[in-house]
Design a protein around this motif. Structure first.
Motif, PDB file in Angstrom:
ATOM      1  N   GLY A   1       0.737  -1.133   0.244  1.00 27.49           N
ATOM      2  CA  GLY A   1       0.053  -0.081   0.171  1.00 27.49           C
ATOM      3  C   GLY A   1       0.783   1.591  -0.108  1.00 27.49           C
ATOM      4  N   ALA A   2       2.027   1.314   0.437  1.00 30.53           N
ATOM      5  CA  ALA A   2       2.957   2.473   0.668  1.00 30.53           C
ATOM      6  C   ALA A   2       3.713   2.561  -0.791  1.00 30.53           C
ATOM      7  N   LEU A   3       3.676   1.768  -1.638  1.00 28.98           N
ATOM      8  CA  LEU A   3       4.244   1.865  -3.069  1.00 28.98           C
ATOM      9  C   LEU A   3       3.399   2.977  -3.714  1.00 28.98           C
ATOM     10  N   ASP A   4       3.940   3.642  -4.808  1.00 25.61           N
ATOM     11  CA  ASP A   4       3.596   4.831  -5.539  1.00 25.61           C
ATOM     12  C   ASP A   4       2.424   4.246  -6.477  1.00 25.61           C
ATOM     13  N   GLY A   5       1.223   4.851  -6.476  1.00 24.46           N
ATOM     14  CA  GLY A   5       0.275   4.569  -7.177  1.00 24.46           C
ATOM     15  C   GLY A   5      -0.681   3.264  -6.620  1.00 24.46           C
TER      16      GLY A   5
ATOM     17  N   PRO B   1      -5.700   6.269 -10.748  1.00 26.08           N
ATOM     18  CA  PRO B   1      -5.810   6.552 -12.113  1.00 26.08           C
ATOM     19  C   PRO B   1      -4.344   6.564 -12.724  1.00 26.08           C
ATOM     20  N   HIS B   2      -3.493   7.434 -12.118  1.00 29.96           N
ATOM     21  CA  HIS B   2      -2.005   7.544 -12.755  1.00 29.96           C
ATOM     22  C   HIS B   2      -1.288   6.638 -12.835  1.00 29.96           C
ATOM     23  N   ALA B   3      -1.477   5.443 -12.156  1.00 32.58           N
ATOM     24  CA  ALA B   3      -0.541   4.485 -11.885  1.00 32.58           C
ATOM     25  C   ALA B   3      -0.294   3.650 -13.382  1.00 32.58           C
ATOM     26  N   VAL B   4       0.948   3.044 -13.191  1.00 27.78           N
ATOM     27  CA  VAL B   4       1.196   2.161 -14.531  1.00 27.78           C
ATOM     28  C   VAL B   4       1.135   0.755 -13.808  1.00 27.78           C
ATOM     29  N   PRO B   5       0.252  -0.335 -14.261  1.00 26.40           N
ATOM     30  CA  PRO B   5       0.480  -1.408 -13.521  1.00 26.40           C
ATOM     31  C   PRO B   5       1.801  -2.121 -13.635  1.00 26.40           C
ATOM     32  N   ALA B   6       2.529  -1.969 -14.500  1.00 32.46           N
ATOM     33  CA  ALA B   6       3.844  -2.743 -14.691  1.00 32.46           C
ATOM     34  C   ALA B   6       4.895  -2.132 -13.515  1.00 32.46           C
ATOM     35  N   ASP B   7       4.688  -0.833 -13.263  1.00 34.08           N
ATOM     36  CA  ASP B   7       5.480  -0.507 -12.339  1.00 34.08           C
ATOM     37  C   ASP B   7       5.338  -0.851 -10.995  1.00 34.08           C
ATOM     38  N   ALA B   8       3.747  -0.881 -10.832  1.00 36.56           N
ATOM     39  CA  ALA B   8       3.324  -1.432  -9.457  1.00 36.56           C
ATOM     40  C   ALA B   8       3.770  -2.610  -9.068  1.00 36.56           C
ATOM     41  N   LEU B   9       3.509  -3.793 -10.183  1.00 31.41           N
ATOM     42  CA  LEU B   9       4.144  -5.019 -10.243  1.00 31.41           C
ATOM     43  C   LEU B   9       5.550  -5.051  -9.840  1.00 31.41           C
ATOM     44  N   ALA B  10       6.288  -4.337 -10.618  1.00 34.07           N
ATOM     45  CA  ALA B  10       7.787  -4.192 -10.503  1.00 34.07           C
ATOM     46  C   ALA B  10       8.081  -3.744  -9.005  1.00 34.07           C
ATOM     47  N   GLY B  11       7.439  -2.989  -8.388  1.00 33.69           N
ATOM     48  CA  GLY B  11       7.686  -2.507  -6.916  1.00 33.69           C
ATOM     49  C   GLY B  11       7.304  -3.587  -6.031  1.00 33.69           C
ATOM     50  N   LEU B  12       6.152  -4.276  -6.218  1.00 31.14           N
ATOM     51  CA  LEU B  12       5.619  -5.442  -5.396  1.00 31.14           C
ATOM     52  C   LEU B  12       6.646  -6.627  -5.570  1.00 31.14           C
ATOM     53  N   ALA B  13       7.250  -6.958  -6.627  1.00 32.92           N
ATOM     54  CA  ALA B  13       8.070  -7.902  -6.793  1.00 32.92           C
ATOM     55  C   ALA B  13       9.518  -7.687  -6.035  1.00 32.92           C
ATOM     56  N   GLY B  14       9.696  -6.328  -5.969  1.00 37.36           N
ATOM     57  CA  GLY B  14      11.093  -5.830  -5.288  1.00 37.36           C
ATOM     58  C   GLY B  14      12.143  -5.822  -6.156  1.00 37.36           C
ATOM     59  N   PRO B  15      13.413  -5.218  -5.639  1.00 36.74           N
ATOM     60  CA  PRO B  15      14.551  -5.248  -6.262  1.00 36.74           C
ATOM     61  C   PRO B  15      15.063  -6.499  -6.793  1.00 36.74           C
TER      62      PRO B  15
END
Length: 160
Positions: free
Chosen positions: A111-115, A146-160
């Motif tokens: 929930g703390a991730l951007d978007g 609305p402004h979030a990019v799904p690929a970026d959210a999934l990448a942030g969720l998967a971690g570095p």
């Protein structure tokens, strides 16, 4: 543990009710003969017409009971959430992590991730190792802004 006890008691109750029904049916069947119904035509006619439509109410009540019993049975077969998880600490010891705590921590981090507007996490499966069927799995549902990019959210969720 409680779920297993519930299923065993449900199975025993079902077996007892089935045995009672078979015994009752076997005991009542010889009263009128092998090819005779349990209620004679005169008895059926008297109750059907004398009492009005109460047979329909009995049939509807029994149908509701059957539907509720099937719903309860399916609820017993459904996989519950994992209540605790053993975590190997690396020094030949294990720590017990509550399932709800892991769900809340994962949801808060996502929930703390951007978007990400909202996140819900559910820990399912059984305690075990490897990628066996039933191994613990964390299912996450993300509601994106609305402004979030799904690929970026999934990448942030998967971690570095």
């Amino acid at each position: 543990m409680l779920g297993a006890v519930n299923r065993v008691l449900l199975g025993i109750t079902g077996a007892v009710l089935l045995a009672a029904g078979v015994a009752l049916g076997a005991a009542l069947r010889p009263l009128g003969g092998r090819h005779e119904p349990l209620l004679s035509a005169a008895t059926r006619e008297r109750y059907w017409h004398a009492e009005g439509g109460w047979w329909w109410a009995v049939a509807a009540g029994l149908a509701v009971c059957v539907v509720l019993a099937l719903w309860w049975l399916l609820a017993q077969l459904r996989r519950p959430r994992l209540s605790a998880l053993l975590v190997d600490t690396g020094d030949e010891a294990y720590a017990v992590l509550r399932g709800r705590a892991l769900e809340e921590a994962a949801a808060a981090e996502a929930g703390a991730l951007d978007g990400v507007a909202r996140c819900r996490a559910v820990l399912r499966g059984r305690q075990g190792r490897g990628r066996r069927k039933g191994a613990p799995k964390l299912r996450m549902e993300l509601e994106l802004e609305p402004h979030a990019v799904p690929a970026d959210a999934l990448a942030g969720l998967a971690g570095p």
